[in-house]
Design a protein around this motif. Structure first.
Motif, short mmCIF file in Angstrom:
data_model
loop_
_atom_site.label_atom_id
_atom_site.label_comp_id
_atom_site.label_asym_id
_atom_site.label_seq_id
_atom_site.Cartn_x
_atom_site.Cartn_y
_atom_site.Cartn_z
N CYS A 95 35.02 4.85 93.47
CA CYS A 95 35.45 6.00 92.67
C CYS A 95 34.47 6.22 91.52
O CYS A 95 34.13 7.35 91.19
CB CYS A 95 36.87 5.75 92.13
SG CYS A 95 37.45 7.02 90.98
N PHE A 96 34.01 5.11 90.91
CA PHE A 96 33.07 5.20 89.81
C PHE A 96 31.61 5.15 90.25
O PHE A 96 30.72 4.90 89.45
CB PHE A 96 33.37 4.10 88.77
CG PHE A 96 34.64 4.36 88.02
CD1 PHE A 96 34.68 5.29 87.00
CD2 PHE A 96 35.81 3.70 88.37
CE1 PHE A 96 35.85 5.54 86.31
CE2 PHE A 96 36.99 3.94 87.69
CZ PHE A 96 37.01 4.87 86.66
N ASN A 97 31.37 5.41 91.54
CA ASN A 97 30.03 5.57 92.10
C ASN A 97 29.12 4.36 91.88
O ASN A 97 27.93 4.51 91.62
CB ASN A 97 29.38 6.84 91.52
CG ASN A 97 28.21 7.30 92.35
OD1 ASN A 97 28.26 7.27 93.57
ND2 ASN A 97 27.15 7.73 91.70
N SER A 98 29.64 3.15 92.00
CA SER A 98 28.83 1.96 91.76
C SER A 98 27.71 1.78 92.77
O SER A 98 26.70 1.15 92.48
CB SER A 98 29.71 0.71 91.74
OG SER A 98 30.28 0.49 93.01
N ASP A 99 27.88 2.37 93.97
CA ASP A 99 26.83 2.25 94.98
C ASP A 99 25.84 3.42 94.94
O ASP A 99 24.88 3.45 95.70
CB ASP A 99 27.43 2.11 96.38
CG ASP A 99 28.28 3.30 96.79
OD1 ASP A 99 28.37 4.28 96.03
OD2 ASP A 99 28.86 3.25 97.89
N GLY A 100 26.09 4.40 94.08
CA GLY A 100 25.17 5.53 93.92
C GLY A 100 25.38 6.66 94.90
O GLY A 100 24.74 7.70 94.77
N ILE A 101 26.26 6.50 95.91
CA ILE A 101 26.45 7.57 96.89
C ILE A 101 27.91 7.93 97.14
O ILE A 101 28.20 8.98 97.70
CB ILE A 101 25.79 7.21 98.24
CG1 ILE A 101 26.37 5.93 98.81
CG2 ILE A 101 24.29 7.14 98.12
CD1 ILE A 101 25.94 5.63 100.23
N SER A 102 28.84 7.09 96.71
CA SER A 102 30.25 7.32 97.02
C SER A 102 30.84 8.51 96.26
O SER A 102 31.67 9.24 96.79
CB SER A 102 31.09 6.09 96.70
OG SER A 102 30.70 5.03 97.52
N ASN A 103 30.44 8.69 95.01
CA ASN A 103 30.98 9.76 94.17
C ASN A 103 29.92 10.18 93.16
O ASN A 103 30.08 9.96 91.95
CB ASN A 103 32.26 9.27 93.47
CG ASN A 103 33.02 10.39 92.78
OD1 ASN A 103 32.65 11.55 92.86
ND2 ASN A 103 34.07 10.03 92.08
N PHE A 137 31.05 12.09 90.10
CA PHE A 137 32.14 11.45 89.36
C PHE A 137 33.39 12.33 89.32
O PHE A 137 34.07 12.43 88.31
CB PHE A 137 31.70 11.06 87.94
CG PHE A 137 30.60 10.03 87.93
CD1 PHE A 137 30.90 8.69 88.04
CD2 PHE A 137 29.28 10.41 87.85
CE1 PHE A 137 29.89 7.73 88.04
CE2 PHE A 137 28.27 9.47 87.85
CZ PHE A 137 28.58 8.13 87.95
N SER A 138 33.67 12.96 90.44
CA SER A 138 34.80 13.87 90.54
C SER A 138 36.11 13.09 90.74
O SER A 138 36.18 12.19 91.57
CB SER A 138 34.60 14.82 91.72
OG SER A 138 35.77 15.56 91.98
N ALA A 139 37.15 13.50 90.01
CA ALA A 139 38.47 12.89 90.18
C ALA A 139 39.07 13.28 91.53
O ALA A 139 39.99 12.64 92.01
CB ALA A 139 39.39 13.31 89.06
N ALA A 140 38.53 14.34 92.15
CA ALA A 140 39.02 14.80 93.45
C ALA A 140 38.37 14.04 94.61
O ALA A 140 38.70 14.28 95.77
CB ALA A 140 38.76 16.30 93.60
N ASN A 141 37.47 13.11 94.31
CA ASN A 141 36.82 12.31 95.34
C ASN A 141 37.85 11.51 96.13
O ASN A 141 38.86 11.07 95.59
CB ASN A 141 35.82 11.36 94.67
CG ASN A 141 35.09 10.48 95.64
OD1 ASN A 141 35.62 9.45 96.02
ND2 ASN A 141 33.90 10.87 96.03
#
Length: 64
Positions: free
Chosen positions: A31-39, A42-46
Protein backbone atom coordinates in the motif's frame (compact mmCIF):
# COMPACT_ATOMS: atom_id res chain seq x y z
CA UNK A 1 22.68 -60.62 -20.38
CA UNK A 2 22.44 -56.95 -19.46
CA UNK A 3 19.35 -54.83 -20.06
CA UNK A 4 19.62 -51.12 -20.60
CA UNK A 5 16.59 -49.04 -19.50
CA UNK A 6 16.08 -45.30 -19.72
CA UNK A 7 13.24 -43.24 -18.38
CA UNK A 8 12.87 -39.51 -19.05
CA UNK A 9 10.12 -37.41 -17.53
CA UNK A 10 9.49 -33.81 -18.45
CA UNK A 11 6.85 -31.50 -17.04
CA UNK A 12 6.08 -27.96 -18.12
CA UNK A 13 3.51 -26.54 -15.73
CA UNK A 14 2.09 -23.08 -16.20
CA UNK A 15 -0.41 -21.61 -13.76
CA UNK A 16 -2.40 -18.50 -14.55
CA UNK A 17 -5.17 -16.73 -12.66
CA UNK A 18 -4.29 -18.58 -9.47
CA UNK A 19 -6.17 -17.72 -6.30
CA UNK A 20 -4.15 -16.89 -3.23
CA UNK A 21 -4.08 -14.62 -0.23
CA UNK A 22 -1.72 -12.07 1.24
CA UNK A 23 -1.13 -11.38 4.91
CA UNK A 24 -1.37 -7.91 6.40
CA UNK A 25 2.44 -7.84 6.60
CA UNK A 26 2.49 -8.22 2.79
CA UNK A 27 -0.36 -5.80 2.08
CA UNK A 28 0.75 -2.85 4.20
CA UNK A 29 4.18 -2.34 2.56
CA UNK A 30 2.59 -2.64 -0.89
CA UNK A 31 0.00 0.00 0.00
CA UNK A 32 2.88 2.33 0.85
CA UNK A 33 4.75 1.36 -2.34
CA UNK A 34 7.79 -0.16 -0.58
CA UNK A 35 8.69 -2.13 -3.71
CA UNK A 36 8.41 0.92 -5.99
CA UNK A 37 5.72 -0.56 -8.27
CA UNK A 38 2.73 -1.61 -6.14
CA UNK A 39 1.29 1.88 -5.59
CA UNK A 40 3.47 4.49 -7.34
CA UNK A 41 0.88 7.27 -6.89
CA UNK A 42 0.27 6.42 -3.21
CA UNK A 43 -3.45 6.29 -3.93
CA UNK A 44 -5.83 5.24 -1.15
CA UNK A 45 -7.91 3.60 -3.91
CA UNK A 46 -5.07 1.16 -4.66
CA UNK A 47 -6.09 -2.51 -4.42
CA UNK A 48 -3.65 -3.12 -1.55
CA UNK A 49 -4.78 -0.07 0.45
CA UNK A 50 -8.42 -1.08 0.03
CA UNK A 51 -7.65 -4.28 1.96
CA UNK A 52 -6.71 -2.38 5.13
CA UNK A 53 -9.52 -1.63 7.59
CA UNK A 54 -8.99 0.28 10.84
CA UNK A 55 -10.95 -0.40 14.00
CA UNK A 56 -12.57 2.91 15.00
CA UNK A 57 -12.15 2.19 18.71
CA UNK A 58 -8.60 0.93 18.88
CA UNK A 59 -7.06 2.19 15.62
CA UNK A 60 -5.54 -1.21 14.89
CA UNK A 61 -5.58 -2.40 11.32
CA UNK A 62 -7.02 -5.65 10.08
CA UNK A 63 -8.22 -7.32 6.91
CA UNK A 64 -11.90 -7.36 5.94
Amino acid sequence: MRKFQVSVDYYHISISNAVGSLSLTDILPRCFNSDGISNPTFSAANIYCQQIVRDRNTGTSSRP
